[in-house]
Design a protein around this motif. Structure first.
Motif, PDB file in Angstrom:
ATOM      1  N   UNK A   1      23.487  -0.766  13.304  1.00  0.00           N
ATOM      2  CA  UNK A   1      22.023  -0.771  13.413  1.00  0.00           C
ATOM      3  C   UNK A   1      21.442   0.284  12.482  1.00  0.00           C
ATOM      4  N   UNK A   2      20.320  -0.028  11.821  1.00  0.00           N
ATOM      5  CA  UNK A   2      19.766   0.931  10.855  1.00  0.00           C
ATOM      6  C   UNK A   2      19.267   2.208  11.517  1.00  0.00           C
ATOM      7  N   UNK A   3      19.546   3.332  10.830  1.00  0.00           N
ATOM      8  CA  UNK A   3      19.031   4.636  11.263  1.00  0.00           C
ATOM      9  C   UNK A   3      18.183   5.285  10.175  1.00  0.00           C
ATOM     10  N   UNK A   4      18.346   4.825   8.957  1.00  0.00           N
ATOM     11  CA  UNK A   4      17.556   5.297   7.828  1.00  0.00           C
ATOM     12  C   UNK A   4      17.207   4.103   6.959  1.00  0.00           C
ATOM     13  N   UNK A   5      15.937   3.984   6.592  1.00  0.00           N
ATOM     14  CA  UNK A   5      15.494   2.819   5.824  1.00  0.00           C
ATOM     15  C   UNK A   5      14.422   3.199   4.805  1.00  0.00           C
ATOM     16  N   UNK A   6      14.281   2.346   3.814  1.00  0.00           N
ATOM     17  CA  UNK A   6      13.127   2.381   2.920  1.00  0.00           C
ATOM     18  C   UNK A   6      12.334   1.124   3.260  1.00  0.00           C
ATOM     19  N   UNK A   7      11.064   1.290   3.608  1.00  0.00           N
ATOM     20  CA  UNK A   7      10.230   0.161   4.022  1.00  0.00           C
ATOM     21  C   UNK A   7       8.979   0.084   3.165  1.00  0.00           C
ATOM     22  N   UNK A   8       8.613  -1.140   2.830  1.00  0.00           N
ATOM     23  CA  UNK A   8       7.359  -1.399   2.139  1.00  0.00           C
ATOM     24  C   UNK A   8       6.297  -1.706   3.185  1.00  0.00           C
TER      25      UNK A   8
ATOM     26  N   UNK B   1       0.814  -1.220   0.000  1.00  0.00           N
ATOM     27  CA  UNK B   1       0.000   0.000   0.000  1.00  0.00           C
ATOM     28  C   UNK B   1       0.846   1.268   0.000  1.00  0.00           C
ATOM     29  N   UNK B   2       2.121   1.155   0.397  1.00  0.00           N
ATOM     30  CA  UNK B   2       2.962   2.352   0.440  1.00  0.00           C
ATOM     31  C   UNK B   2       4.417   1.945   0.579  1.00  0.00           C
ATOM     32  N   UNK B   3       5.293   2.768   0.022  1.00  0.00           N
ATOM     33  CA  UNK B   3       6.722   2.664   0.290  1.00  0.00           C
ATOM     34  C   UNK B   3       7.095   3.904   1.078  1.00  0.00           C
TER      35      UNK B   3
ATOM     36  N   UNK C   1      -0.793  -3.563   8.146  1.00  0.00           N
ATOM     37  CA  UNK C   1      -0.571  -4.360   9.345  1.00  0.00           C
ATOM     38  C   UNK C   1       0.790  -5.058   9.355  1.00  0.00           C
ATOM     39  N   UNK C   2       1.559  -4.908   8.284  1.00  0.00           N
ATOM     40  CA  UNK C   2       2.908  -5.480   8.210  1.00  0.00           C
ATOM     41  C   UNK C   2       3.820  -4.529   7.445  1.00  0.00           C
ATOM     42  N   UNK C   3       5.114  -4.585   7.738  1.00  0.00           N
ATOM     43  CA  UNK C   3       6.104  -3.821   6.990  1.00  0.00           C
ATOM     44  C   UNK C   3       7.339  -4.665   6.767  1.00  0.00           C
ATOM     45  N   UNK C   4       8.078  -4.314   5.719  1.00  0.00           N
ATOM     46  CA  UNK C   4       9.328  -4.997   5.406  1.00  0.00           C
ATOM     47  C   UNK C   4      10.365  -3.952   5.034  1.00  0.00           C
ATOM     48  N   UNK C   5      11.509  -3.989   5.705  1.00  0.00           N
ATOM     49  CA  UNK C   5      12.589  -3.075   5.365  1.00  0.00           C
ATOM     50  C   UNK C   5      13.187  -3.551   4.040  1.00  0.00           C
ATOM     51  N   UNK C   6      13.036  -2.728   3.019  1.00  0.00           N
ATOM     52  CA  UNK C   6      13.525  -3.080   1.684  1.00  0.00           C
ATOM     53  C   UNK C   6      14.990  -2.701   1.513  1.00  0.00           C
TER      54      UNK C   6
END
Length: 87
Positions: free
Chosen positions: A65-72, A24-26, A51-56
């Motif tokens: 550790x991640x500090x900036x991400x693109x997530x689906x 539904x969104x990136x 209701x779910x996300x995935x770090x792309x």
């Protein structure tokens, strides 16, 4: 974190396919403290109606550790149906 967002959880790429999730969104989280990445993604997912996300993609890290991400962000059905095996 929003109270409703605590039930949001990450999902794997395989899980996306198995649960027939709909993207539904990136969302891009530019820069955050590593401790805030997960709560920020949960909040954004809830606010987007998912209701779910995935770090792309991990854009930036601090001490591994991640500090900036693109997530689906996805909407997924709650139950996984396994196809019966033929014997």
């Amino acid at each position: 974190m929003l109270p409703e967002a605590r039930f949001i959880s990450p999902i794997s790429e395989v899980g996306v396919q198995q649960l027939n999730c709909t993207l539904i969104e990136t969302f891009t989280l530019e820069d955050s403290h590593p401790n805030n990445v997960d709560p920020a993604l949960k909040n954004q997912t809830y606010l987007s109606g998912g209701n779910r996300y995935r770090i792309a993609t991990v854009l930036t890290e601090r001490r591994g550790r991640p500090t900036g991400v693109v997530a689906d962000i996805y909407v997924c059905s709650s139950a996984h149906q396994v196809k019966p095996t033929v014997m």
